[in-house]
Design an enzyme around this catalytic site. Sequence first.
Site, mmCIF file in Angstrom:
data_model
loop_
_atom_site.group_PDB
_atom_site.id
_atom_site.type_symbol
_atom_site.label_atom_id
_atom_site.label_comp_id
_atom_site.label_asym_id
_atom_site.label_seq_id
_atom_site.Cartn_x
_atom_site.Cartn_y
_atom_site.Cartn_z
ATOM 1 N N SER A 1 0.885 -0.977 -0.093
ATOM 2 C CA SER A 1 -0.005 -0.176 -0.145
ATOM 3 C C SER A 1 0.926 1.338 -0.057
ATOM 4 O O SER A 1 1.969 1.179 0.424
ATOM 5 C CB SER A 1 -0.863 -0.050 1.133
HETATM 6 N N1 SAM Z 1 -0.411 -4.999 4.008
HETATM 7 C C1 SAM Z 1 0.054 -5.210 3.036
HETATM 8 C C2 SAM Z 1 1.493 -4.674 2.936
HETATM 9 O O1 SAM Z 1 1.930 -4.243 3.591
HETATM 10 O O2 SAM Z 1 2.120 -4.998 1.994
HETATM 11 C C3 SAM Z 1 -0.776 -4.987 1.433
HETATM 12 C C4 SAM Z 1 -1.636 -5.780 1.360
HETATM 13 S S1 SAM Z 1 -2.433 -6.010 -0.263
HETATM 14 C C5 SAM Z 1 -3.215 -4.420 -0.547
HETATM 15 C C6 SAM Z 1 -3.838 -7.081 0.187
HETATM 16 C C7 SAM Z 1 -3.578 -8.366 0.258
HETATM 17 O O3 SAM Z 1 -4.527 -9.071 1.114
HETATM 18 C C8 SAM Z 1 -2.896 -9.189 -0.609
HETATM 19 O O4 SAM Z 1 -1.613 -9.760 -0.337
HETATM 20 C C9 SAM Z 1 -4.052 -10.188 -0.950
HETATM 21 O O5 SAM Z 1 -3.430 -11.555 -1.199
HETATM 22 C C10 SAM Z 1 -4.573 -10.370 0.592
HETATM 23 N N2 SAM Z 1 -5.695 -11.095 0.660
HETATM 24 C C11 SAM Z 1 -7.024 -10.849 -0.002
HETATM 25 N N3 SAM Z 1 -8.069 -11.580 0.460
HETATM 26 C C12 SAM Z 1 -7.489 -12.256 1.360
HETATM 27 C C13 SAM Z 1 -8.014 -13.007 2.524
HETATM 28 N N4 SAM Z 1 -9.405 -13.717 2.445
HETATM 29 N N5 SAM Z 1 -7.297 -13.565 3.318
HETATM 30 C C14 SAM Z 1 -5.967 -13.259 3.530
HETATM 31 N N6 SAM Z 1 -5.350 -12.615 2.548
HETATM 32 C C15 SAM Z 1 -6.132 -11.972 1.695
#
Ligand code: SAM
Length: 229
Positions: free
Chosen positions: A69
């Site tokens: 992000s």
């Molecule tokens: N917090 C992260 C960072 O600091 O890099 C950025 C996160 S990215 C915007 C969103 C993340 O949520 C992705 O890695 C995606 O695979 C994960 N995601 C989506 N649905 C999910 C779920 N049901 N459970 C766990 N992770 C999930």
Amino acid sequence: MLSDRDEEGEYTKERERMVRSQIAARGIRCERVLAAMRAVPRHVFVPGHLLGSAYRDSPLPIGHGQTISQPYIVAYMTQMLELEGTDRVLEIGTGSGYQAAILSQLAAQVISVERFPSLAKEASQVLESLGCQNVRVEVGDGSLGWPAEAPYDAIIVTAAAPHIPQPLQEQLAEGGRLVAPVGPRWTQELIRIRRTGDQYHSDSLMGVAFVPLIGEHGWQDRGSVRRWE
Ligand code: SAM
């Protein structure tokens, strides 16, 4: 060519500029959050070919159609969690691990859940290399929370769902805060919920655009991943 030491010095300067111009200048006032943003090296969480963009004012791709992000959003969501050093935090969406590293500076324990095993593994390795011993990365559907360790003083969701997943609300401790993007697939509102007894007070904070939370209490996987690459 710069030596490793010079490079680290350059990154430290870039990070200071990031904190001043992208984060403090936009109204983040919590000194603990600003200190964490100064301390955690964002460049170790981005893919090698994007090292030169590590301190840019934007999200960056990390593979699997996912993103690390924008620094300001990381700082803002963190500030909204109002963390104390004794708090236990649940993060949904580990991604690169950067947000988890920031949380690790401000809370006692962080559990972070990621649905892609390879992202979880890479993030774990980077977090370990930085000595973030109070973070545990788990693989699973974070829309179900992580009930084994509940309740949590704070929950942060870094992927967007059509509504706040019910299990996450249930896993909030008394007085707990939850920050999550909620709304349609492409643009959402950042929502903060505070639990007082059986009451959940909700505030709308700002408009955001996050990748989708894919899971039982989020969106169904419709092969949308390619749209985010
Ligand atoms: N917090 C992260 C960072 O600091 O890099 C950025 C996160 S990215 C915007 C969103 C993340 O949520 C992705 O890695 C995606 O695979 C994960 N995601 C989506 N649905 C999910 C779920 N049901 N459970 C766990 N992770 C999930």
